[in-house]
Scaffold this motif. Structure first.
Motif, PDB file in Angstrom:
ATOM      1  N   VAL A 279     -60.310 116.173  73.399  1.00  0.00           N
ATOM      2  CA  VAL A 279     -58.248 116.120  73.062  1.00  0.00           C
ATOM      3  C   VAL A 279     -57.542 117.171  73.059  1.00  0.00           C
ATOM      4  CG1 VAL A 279     -59.832 114.924  71.116  1.00  0.00           C
ATOM      5  CG2 VAL A 279     -58.967 117.590  71.538  1.00  0.00           C
ATOM      6  N   SER A 281     -54.553 119.144  75.480  1.00  0.00           N
ATOM      7  CA  SER A 281     -53.416 118.401  76.106  1.00  0.00           C
ATOM      8  C   SER A 281     -54.261 118.402  78.442  1.00  0.00           C
ATOM      9  CB  SER A 281     -52.377 118.581  76.692  1.00  0.00           C
ATOM     10  OG  SER A 281     -52.278 120.354  76.830  1.00  0.00           O
ATOM     11  N   GLU A 282     -53.592 118.195  79.257  1.00  0.00           N
ATOM     12  CA  GLU A 282     -54.262 117.700  80.382  1.00  0.00           C
ATOM     13  C   GLU A 282     -53.404 119.072  80.958  1.00  0.00           C
ATOM     14  OE1 GLU A 282     -56.679 116.570  81.926  1.00  0.00           O
ATOM     15  OE2 GLU A 282     -56.954 115.350  80.680  1.00  0.00           O
ATOM     16  N   ASP A 304     -50.253 116.773  70.088  1.00  0.00           N
ATOM     17  CA  ASP A 304     -50.223 115.369  70.498  1.00  0.00           C
ATOM     18  C   ASP A 304     -51.002 114.424  70.719  1.00  0.00           C
ATOM     19  OD1 ASP A 304     -47.057 116.352  71.164  1.00  0.00           O
ATOM     20  OD2 ASP A 304     -47.921 116.612  73.672  1.00  0.00           O
ATOM     21  N   SER A 305     -52.910 114.674  70.788  1.00  0.00           N
ATOM     22  CA  SER A 305     -53.429 114.039  70.642  1.00  0.00           C
ATOM     23  C   SER A 305     -54.786 114.094  69.416  1.00  0.00           C
ATOM     24  CB  SER A 305     -54.508 114.350  71.841  1.00  0.00           C
ATOM     25  OG  SER A 305     -54.341 115.326  72.038  1.00  0.00           O
ATOM     26  N   GLY A 306     -54.449 115.644  69.020  1.00  0.00           N
ATOM     27  CA  GLY A 306     -55.330 115.845  67.566  1.00  0.00           C
ATOM     28  C   GLY A 306     -56.474 117.331  67.843  1.00  0.00           C
TER      29      GLY A 306
END
Length: 372
Positions: A279, A281-282, A304-306
């Motif tokens: 989860v 961020s890249e 942003d994603s969790g």
């Protein structure tokens, strides 16, 4: 030139040669492999002007000779020929073409003159020694993940192979770093290697060399000069220029007294990092390690994603510590561990962390923390 050769033997030789060839180059001859047939062998030679590989393959030579043909195309043709085929190779001097025949298949390849093919100048090597393939494989395999890909810091774009002082005397040492992580791997110093100059072996050479080191029984002849390094088996010779630069003093980066010690199952740790990093961020790939007595909590919080969290049982008896790392760096370092357990040595959340395999000091890794 005319010879016949087993398809499997030919494929192995051509595959090794074509992997050295640069896909995009402005000099047409560099896309070719030089084929030289003489006696009971055929030599396949390829170069990109920095690396040269020569592969010697047994064949039935009816007429000696030499020519050059496109390496990638030749590899594709041989790869698609049926298993067990006997391949006939004939050069037609009148048409300037090379004929490849196997069963009912017939290919005609255009050639370029062998006189145009550049051969790497031989060097006077100041050190010549031999080492078992598994020893060299361990040195390069365990260090190459830390090679920098930043072209501006070109002197970090390879593995620094040199003679150093280890805990029990002189050792052959491989070091790689990109400024964020570092790998330092030691091996027993081979006979005759004490006079070897320290050289930076380029990344591409390290990757090509791996194909020579698969045979556990092989002894690899190593020759080193200030500008070149050569690795040779009875069948293959790989010669490479070394990086012209000075490798930084890596010893200043390796912590000497990190008092906080954590021991963890290396495989479990790598898998847990991989899971929670799903989860993240890249861009940052940040993962936080929260350490308490015999307990490690790995967590990721990406707005942003969790979020993700996983707890692991570890051996840890020091004060509480929270420290963040790039997940990819942690996974790569943990995946180098051959033994069951990895030992992490911490100082504080802002200082470099040391990792090794149990009490083994012949493989040492350093990773820089990041804010999370």
């Amino acid at each position: 030139m005319k010879f016949s050769i087993e398809r499997a033997v030919l494929l192995k030789a051509v595959a090794q040669a074509q992997s050295v060839v640069e896909r995009r180059n402005t000099i047409p001859i560099l896309a070719n492999v030089l084929i030289e047939a003489e006696g009971d062998n055929v030599l396949f030679r390829a170069t990109d002007l920095d690396i040269e590989v020569v592969d010697r393959a047994p064949a039935k030579v009816e007429r000696a000779g030499s020519t050059t043909v496109p390496a990638v195309l030749l590899n594709e043709i041989v790869r698609k020929l049926p298993d067990g085929a006997l391949v006939g190779v004939t050069e037609n001097a009148q048409t300037g073409r090379l004929t490849i025949e196997a069963g009912r298949s017939n290919f005609q390849l255009s050639t370029l003159p062998r006189e145009d093919f550049p051969v790497m100048a031989s060097s006077d090597y100041s050190a010549n020694f031999s080492a078992p393939a598994p020893v060299l494989r361990r040195l390069f395999d365990k260090s190459k993940f830390a090679i920098s890909t930043e072209e501006t810091r070109y002197y970090l774009n390879g593995v620094y192979l040199h003679v150093a002082d280890g805990e029990d005397g002189r050792v052959l040492r491989a070091v790689a770093t990109d400024g964020h992580r570092l790998a330092r791997i030691d091996a027993d110093l081979p006979n005759e290697a004490a006079t070897m100059p320290g050289v930076i072996v380029p990344r591409k050479t390290v990757n090509e060399l791996r194909k020579l080191l698969d045979d556990d029984e092989a002894q690899i002849a190593v020759s080193v000069s200030e500008t070149k390094i050569r690795f040779a088996t009875p069948a293959i010779t790989l010669t490479s220029k070394v990086i012209d630069g000075t490798f930084p003093d890596y010893s200043r980066v390796i912590p000497q007294s990190n008092p906080k010690r954590m021991e963890v199952d290396a495989t479990e740790f790598a898998r847990a990092v991989d899971r929670v990093a799903t989860v993240s961020s890249e861009r940052s790939r940040a993962v936080k390690l929260s350490l308490d007595e015999d307990r490690l909590v790995l967590s990721v919080n990406a707005p942003d994603s969790g979020a993700a969290e996983e707890e692991l049982a570890v051996a840890y008896a020091d004060e509480k510590l929270e420290i963040g790392f790039n997940a990819k760096y942690l996974q790569e370092i943990a995946s180098q561990v051959d033994r069951e357990n990895a030992v992490f040595l911490f100082n504080s959340s802002g200082d470099p962390t040391l990792m090794r395999e149990g009490n083994d000091t012949t493989a040492v890794y350093v990773v820089m923390p990041m804010r999370v």
